[in-house]
Scaffold this motif. Structure first.
Motif, mmCIF file in Angstrom:
data_model
loop_
_atom_site.group_PDB
_atom_site.id
_atom_site.type_symbol
_atom_site.label_atom_id
_atom_site.label_comp_id
_atom_site.label_asym_id
_atom_site.label_seq_id
_atom_site.Cartn_x
_atom_site.Cartn_y
_atom_site.Cartn_z
ATOM 1 N N GLY A 145 55.068 8.977 67.079
ATOM 2 C CA GLY A 145 55.137 8.775 65.632
ATOM 3 C C GLY A 145 53.826 8.463 64.949
ATOM 4 N N ILE A 146 52.717 8.632 65.651
ATOM 5 C CA ILE A 146 51.393 8.389 65.071
ATOM 6 C C ILE A 146 50.746 9.745 64.812
ATOM 7 N N HIS A 147 50.630 10.111 63.551
ATOM 8 C CA HIS A 147 50.096 11.426 63.176
ATOM 9 C C HIS A 147 48.674 11.262 62.633
ATOM 10 N N LEU A 148 47.717 11.558 63.497
ATOM 11 C CA LEU A 148 46.306 11.496 63.126
ATOM 12 C C LEU A 148 45.686 12.871 63.315
ATOM 13 N N SER A 149 44.704 13.188 62.463
ATOM 14 C CA SER A 149 44.003 14.468 62.610
ATOM 15 C C SER A 149 43.098 14.410 63.843
ATOM 16 N N ARG A 150 42.634 15.576 64.277
ATOM 17 C CA ARG A 150 41.714 15.623 65.416
ATOM 18 C C ARG A 150 40.452 14.820 65.125
ATOM 19 N N GLU A 151 39.984 14.873 63.868
ATOM 20 C CA GLU A 151 38.783 14.134 63.484
ATOM 21 C C GLU A 151 39.020 12.629 63.555
ATOM 22 N N GLN A 152 40.187 12.193 63.104
ATOM 23 C CA GLN A 152 40.499 10.762 63.161
ATOM 24 C C GLN A 152 40.587 10.279 64.607
ATOM 25 N N VAL A 153 41.195 11.072 65.469
ATOM 26 C CA VAL A 153 41.294 10.708 66.886
ATOM 27 C C VAL A 153 39.900 10.704 67.518
ATOM 28 N N PHE A 154 39.060 11.665 67.170
ATOM 29 C CA PHE A 154 37.691 11.705 67.679
ATOM 30 C C PHE A 154 36.953 10.412 67.324
ATOM 31 N N ARG A 155 37.055 9.981 66.050
ATOM 32 C CA ARG A 155 36.413 8.735 65.625
ATOM 33 C C ARG A 155 37.005 7.529 66.346
ATOM 34 N N LEU A 156 38.315 7.542 66.543
ATOM 35 C CA LEU A 156 38.995 6.445 67.237
ATOM 36 C C LEU A 156 38.483 6.303 68.673
ATOM 37 N N VAL A 157 38.212 7.422 69.318
ATOM 38 C CA VAL A 157 37.752 7.404 70.707
ATOM 39 C C VAL A 157 36.262 7.088 70.802
ATOM 40 N N THR A 158 35.463 7.638 69.919
ATOM 41 C CA THR A 158 34.007 7.547 70.059
ATOM 42 C C THR A 158 33.373 6.364 69.341
ATOM 43 N N GLN A 159 34.091 5.731 68.415
ATOM 44 C CA GLN A 159 33.531 4.615 67.666
ATOM 45 C C GLN A 159 34.462 3.410 67.757
ATOM 46 N N THR A 160 33.898 2.235 67.677
ATOM 47 C CA THR A 160 34.711 1.026 67.647
ATOM 48 C C THR A 160 35.385 0.933 66.282
ATOM 49 N N THR A 197 34.009 -4.928 72.293
ATOM 50 C CA THR A 197 33.627 -3.687 72.961
ATOM 51 C C THR A 197 34.895 -2.866 73.102
ATOM 52 N N TRP A 198 34.882 -1.671 72.557
ATOM 53 C CA TRP A 198 36.048 -0.783 72.527
ATOM 54 C C TRP A 198 36.036 0.050 73.796
ATOM 55 N N GLN A 199 37.083 -0.054 74.600
ATOM 56 C CA GLN A 199 37.133 0.569 75.917
ATOM 57 C C GLN A 199 38.057 1.793 75.991
ATOM 58 N N LEU A 200 38.407 2.400 74.868
ATOM 59 C CA LEU A 200 39.362 3.506 74.873
ATOM 60 C C LEU A 200 38.874 4.682 75.725
ATOM 61 N N ARG A 201 37.627 5.072 75.569
ATOM 62 C CA ARG A 201 37.119 6.230 76.319
ATOM 63 C C ARG A 201 37.199 5.966 77.828
ATOM 64 N N MET A 202 36.877 4.756 78.253
ATOM 65 C CA MET A 202 36.934 4.430 79.677
ATOM 66 C C MET A 202 38.377 4.473 80.190
ATOM 67 N N ARG A 203 39.306 3.933 79.413
ATOM 68 C CA ARG A 203 40.721 3.950 79.820
ATOM 69 C C ARG A 203 41.245 5.383 79.881
ATOM 70 N N MET A 204 40.804 6.231 78.963
ATOM 71 C CA MET A 204 41.202 7.640 79.000
ATOM 72 C C MET A 204 40.667 8.306 80.268
ATOM 73 N N GLN A 243 39.161 14.945 77.020
ATOM 74 C CA GLN A 243 39.081 15.558 75.692
ATOM 75 C C GLN A 243 39.763 14.629 74.692
ATOM 76 N N THR A 244 39.084 14.354 73.586
ATOM 77 C CA THR A 244 39.713 13.490 72.576
ATOM 78 C C THR A 244 40.967 14.146 72.009
ATOM 79 N N SER A 245 40.980 15.479 71.984
ATOM 80 C CA SER A 245 42.145 16.192 71.434
ATOM 81 C C SER A 245 43.381 16.036 72.324
ATOM 82 N N ASP A 246 43.210 15.581 73.573
ATOM 83 C CA ASP A 246 44.362 15.331 74.442
ATOM 84 C C ASP A 246 45.278 14.250 73.874
ATOM 85 N N LEU A 247 44.712 13.357 73.095
ATOM 86 C CA LEU A 247 45.500 12.257 72.536
ATOM 87 C C LEU A 247 46.374 12.664 71.357
ATOM 88 N N VAL A 248 45.988 13.704 70.626
ATOM 89 C CA VAL A 248 46.691 14.083 69.392
ATOM 90 C C VAL A 248 48.189 14.297 69.631
#
Length: 107
Positions: free
Chosen positions: A34-49, A8-15, A22-27
């Motif tokens: 040193g972690i360069h991810l697009s807004r879409e990649q961060v969105f998927r990282l937050v919303t999906q396991t 169970t991925w708990q990133l959204r709860m920890r945020m 906002q998922t874009s807060d992480l970008v």
């Protein structure tokens, strides 16, 4: 029988605990580490396991959220058990039914 493990991925709860909604807060926070991810990649990282996650990204998320990997990932046993292939009880296998294929006469 094989025990199937899941997470169970708990990133959204920890945020949310850090008032980050906002998922874009992480970008920019990831970019600072040193972690360069697009807004879409961060969105998927937050919303999906994630199925795969680099250790660098995991370390950056733990640093940003001031948590450990155990706070982001809950490991659990999935109730469904998977039957191993081969061996085992023959009565549990489906019965084979022979069939005959008859071709129509072409004359």
């Amino acid at each position: 029988m094989i025990r199937k493990m899941g997470i169970t991925w708990q990133l959204r709860m920890r945020m949310a605990e850090k008032n980050m909604f906002q998922t874009s807060d992480l970008v920019p926070l990831l970019a600072e580490r040193g972690i360069h991810l697009s807004r879409e990649q961060v969105f998927r990282l937050v919303t999906q396991t994630p199925q795969r996650l680099s250790m660098d990204t995991l370390a950056a998320l733990c640093d940003i959220l001031d948590c450990s990997p155990n706070d982001l990932i809950d490991i659990n046993v999935v109730n469904a058990k998977i039957r191993k292939a081969g061996g085992g009880d023959a009565s549990a296998l489906p019965r084979v039914r022979r069939s005959t294929i008859r071709r129509p006469d072409l004359t």
